[in-house]
Design a protein around this motif. Sequence first.
Motif, PDB file in Angstrom:
ATOM      1  N   GLN A  76       0.716  -1.094  -0.049  1.00  8.87           N
ATOM      2  CA  GLN A  76       0.086  -0.046  -0.012  1.00  8.87           C
ATOM      3  C   GLN A  76       0.934   1.339   0.102  1.00  8.87           C
ATOM      4  OE1 GLN A  76      -2.447   0.679   3.510  1.00  8.87           O
ATOM      5  NE2 GLN A  76      -3.410   2.446   2.598  1.00  8.87           N
ATOM      6  N   VAL A  77       2.149   1.159   0.715  1.00  8.59           N
ATOM      7  CA  VAL A  77       2.934   2.464   0.690  1.00  8.59           C
ATOM      8  C   VAL A  77       3.599   2.492  -0.221  1.00  8.59           C
ATOM      9  CG1 VAL A  77       4.773   3.334   2.462  1.00  8.59           C
ATOM     10  CG2 VAL A  77       2.749   2.384   3.485  1.00  8.59           C
TER      11      VAL A  77
ATOM     12  N   GLU B  62       7.371   5.442  -3.953  1.00  8.17           N
ATOM     13  CA  GLU B  62       8.002   5.372  -5.563  1.00  8.17           C
ATOM     14  C   GLU B  62       7.732   6.892  -6.323  1.00  8.17           C
ATOM     15  OE1 GLU B  62       6.223   1.981  -7.154  1.00  8.17           O
ATOM     16  OE2 GLU B  62       8.269   0.794  -7.029  1.00  8.17           O
ATOM     17  N   LEU B  63       6.623   7.380  -6.164  1.00  8.18           N
ATOM     18  CA  LEU B  63       6.270   8.604  -6.699  1.00  8.18           C
ATOM     19  C   LEU B  63       6.935   9.804  -5.962  1.00  8.18           C
ATOM     20  CD1 LEU B  63       2.476   8.537  -6.979  1.00  8.18           C
ATOM     21  CD2 LEU B  63       4.072   8.916  -8.843  1.00  8.18           C
ATOM     22  N   GLU B  64       7.445   9.726  -4.734  1.00 13.45           N
ATOM     23  CA  GLU B  64       8.203  10.614  -4.028  1.00 13.45           C
ATOM     24  C   GLU B  64       9.649  10.505  -4.059  1.00 13.45           C
ATOM     25  OE1 GLU B  64       8.889  14.062  -2.692  1.00 13.45           O
ATOM     26  OE2 GLU B  64       6.871  13.782  -3.094  1.00 13.45           O
ATOM     27  N   GLY B  65       9.842   9.461  -4.640  1.00 10.59           N
ATOM     28  CA  GLY B  65      11.379   9.237  -4.832  1.00 10.59           C
ATOM     29  C   GLY B  65      12.300   8.729  -3.809  1.00 10.59           C
ATOM     30  N   LEU B  66      11.612   7.889  -3.029  1.00  9.51           N
ATOM     31  CA  LEU B  66      12.664   7.284  -1.868  1.00  9.51           C
ATOM     32  C   LEU B  66      12.189   5.758  -1.551  1.00  9.51           C
ATOM     33  CD1 LEU B  66      10.848   8.258   1.357  1.00  9.51           C
ATOM     34  CD2 LEU B  66       9.694   8.958  -0.518  1.00  9.51           C
ATOM     35  N   LYS B  67      13.029   5.239  -0.674  1.00 11.01           N
ATOM     36  CA  LYS B  67      12.962   3.869  -0.133  1.00 11.01           C
ATOM     37  C   LYS B  67      12.453   3.989   1.276  1.00 11.01           C
ATOM     38  CE  LYS B  67      14.962   1.182  -3.586  1.00 11.01           C
ATOM     39  NZ  LYS B  67      15.901  -0.035  -4.161  1.00 11.01           N
TER      40      LYS B  67
END
Length: 289
Positions: free
Chosen positions: A242-243, A248-253
């Motif tokens: 869900q997260v 991914e859209l905000e560019g982080l892991k």
Amino acid sequence: MSSVSLPTLVMGAVAYAPKVVTIWEGFKAFFAQHGLSFDYVLYSNYERQVEAQFNGEIHLAWNSPLAWVRAERMARARGLHVQAVAMRDTDCDLESVIVVRADSAVQSLQDLRGKTLGVGAIDSPQATLIPLDHLRQAGLVGGRDLTVRRFDVLGGKHGDHIGGERDAALSLLAGEVDACCLIAGNHLGFGMDGTLPAGSTRVIARTGLYDHCNFTTSPGVPAALVDRFVSLLMAMRWDDPQVRPLLELEGLKAWQPGRTSGYGLLERAVDDEQFYSHDGRILPADYRY
């Protein structure tokens, strides 16, 4: 409005691309599922967003590094306090590069004397301010020792849209500038998407490491609201189906605690290039946002 009386945590973000709405709608739903009343306000530029932090419109802001510098300076000058409470793993320890065409005779920074350098937008930390300061530290001042050609795309968005960097890269390929400045990640990305064909450019200099965006609290924000917000961010996991799309859209892991140690280069650049005063006033007369 009074930020203290609000039961909902209100965050500011800059609409540098259409995906920003998708990102924060997703985060809003995530926070609601975990008991945090959350909303966001979109601004067209970081300057107005930072100013909103001081007039009670928002509790915190998703700020660019340059917006952080301005917010911190405005707060300090007024005897107030702002804090960088969280950032992405991908915001830490970045660098910019100065590149030339592969067949260029330019081998070092000193070879840029008398040449033309392409940079990003006037307010781009990664493609303008920090690289120009890097050159200054090497004894090369834009406008005096070399010509600076600015690719001013979407002022006020602090280079987040990367359009100015792409235009500078294309100008380099076309032979219109002798070198250009890019954040290293975009240099790599432009190679992958064909903007800069493989083997067409060569790096002649790298800046020191610096940090990028952070969540900046507004003065007087209720600590309990911020603590809950940060705890939910830190609980987000890449392996949660869900997260993961949101991350991914905000560019982080993974989210990291906020730190300010990575803004030293930009602080110096802001002073050397005379972008903000020590109390956060905007200095360039030709800055349009």
